[in-house]
Design a protein around this motif. Structure first.
Motif, PDB file in Angstrom:
ATOM      1  N   VAL A 110      35.460  30.999 -16.304  1.00 27.31           N
ATOM      2  CA  VAL A 110      34.629  30.030 -15.595  1.00 27.31           C
ATOM      3  C   VAL A 110      33.228  29.996 -16.209  1.00 27.31           C
ATOM      4  N   GLY A 111      32.406  29.098 -15.697  1.00 25.09           N
ATOM      5  CA  GLY A 111      31.025  29.010 -16.158  1.00 25.09           C
ATOM      6  C   GLY A 111      30.249  30.266 -15.805  1.00 25.09           C
ATOM      7  N   ASP A 112      29.238  30.565 -16.607  1.00 21.93           N
ATOM      8  CA  ASP A 112      28.446  31.770 -16.374  1.00 21.93           C
ATOM      9  C   ASP A 112      27.777  31.774 -14.999  1.00 21.93           C
ATOM     10  N   ASP A 113      27.445  30.585 -14.465  1.00 19.99           N
ATOM     11  CA  ASP A 113      26.803  30.504 -13.155  1.00 19.99           C
ATOM     12  C   ASP A 113      27.756  30.792 -12.001  1.00 19.99           C
ATOM     13  N   GLU A 114      29.054  30.764 -12.252  1.00 14.87           N
ATOM     14  CA  GLU A 114      30.023  30.971 -11.175  1.00 14.87           C
ATOM     15  C   GLU A 114      30.845  32.241 -11.367  1.00 14.87           C
ATOM     16  N   ALA A 115      30.456  33.055 -12.349  1.00 20.38           N
ATOM     17  CA  ALA A 115      31.195  34.282 -12.639  1.00 20.38           C
ATOM     18  C   ALA A 115      31.029  35.307 -11.518  1.00 20.38           C
TER      19      ALA A 115
END
Length: 161
Positions: A110-115
């Motif tokens: 997933v995106g780094d902001d949602e990890a």
């Protein structure tokens, strides 16, 4: 993440960023502004805890709003179901891997902001995600981790909305 690099994010992840932004801007910040305004009217501000805490909290909210606005502006929303080649691990893939001792682990790229590693969602730019990018079932991938190098075999790849 380097400057100018796309901020890949799933539709769900983007919605979470937007919901946090909207909640801070529409609910929390106005409430803090109201408390600060009330506290400012109570006279001496130097020993007014409501005023001092409120100003500090307002700075924190404003800083977070600026961060969220920047991340949303740089976001490139990618729907995992739209991946043309679902036989390989790309953004949004849920991948089951096995190590040398046949210990299985399932992760979603997933995106780094949602990890959230504790929930099996690893950031697109993490060492493990970078190693898994483009891998197919049966491929072996080595990952350099703080504890040393580890090899994983790709067991299963899936995509969900």
């Amino acid at each position: 993440m380097s400057a100018g690099a796309p901020n890949y994010i799933t539709p769900v992840g983007y919605a979470a960023l937007k919901a946090e932004y909207d909640q801070l801007l529409g609910t929390e910040r106005p409430a803090v502004v109201e408390v600060v305004s009330w506290a400012a009217g109570n006279g001496d501000r130097s020993e007014n805890g409501d005023y001092l805490y409120g100003r500090k909290r307002m700075r924190e909210i404003d800083r977070r709003l600026k961060f969220l606005a920047h991340r949303m502006k740089a976001a490139r929303v990618v729907d995992p179901l739209a991946q043309p080649d679902k036989s390989r691990a790309y953004f949004g893939a849920t991948v089951t891997i096995a190590d040398e001792d046949d210990n299985h682990r399932t992760v979603t790229l997933v995106g780094d902001d949602e990890a959230e590693a504790g929930h099996g969602r690893i950031g697109w730019n993490s060492p493990l995600a970078r190693a898994l990018r483009g891998a197919g079932i049966g491929d072996l991938r080595k990952v350099s981790l703080p504890g040393g190098e580890k090899e994983w075999e790709i067991i299963e790849i899936g995509y969900a909305g």
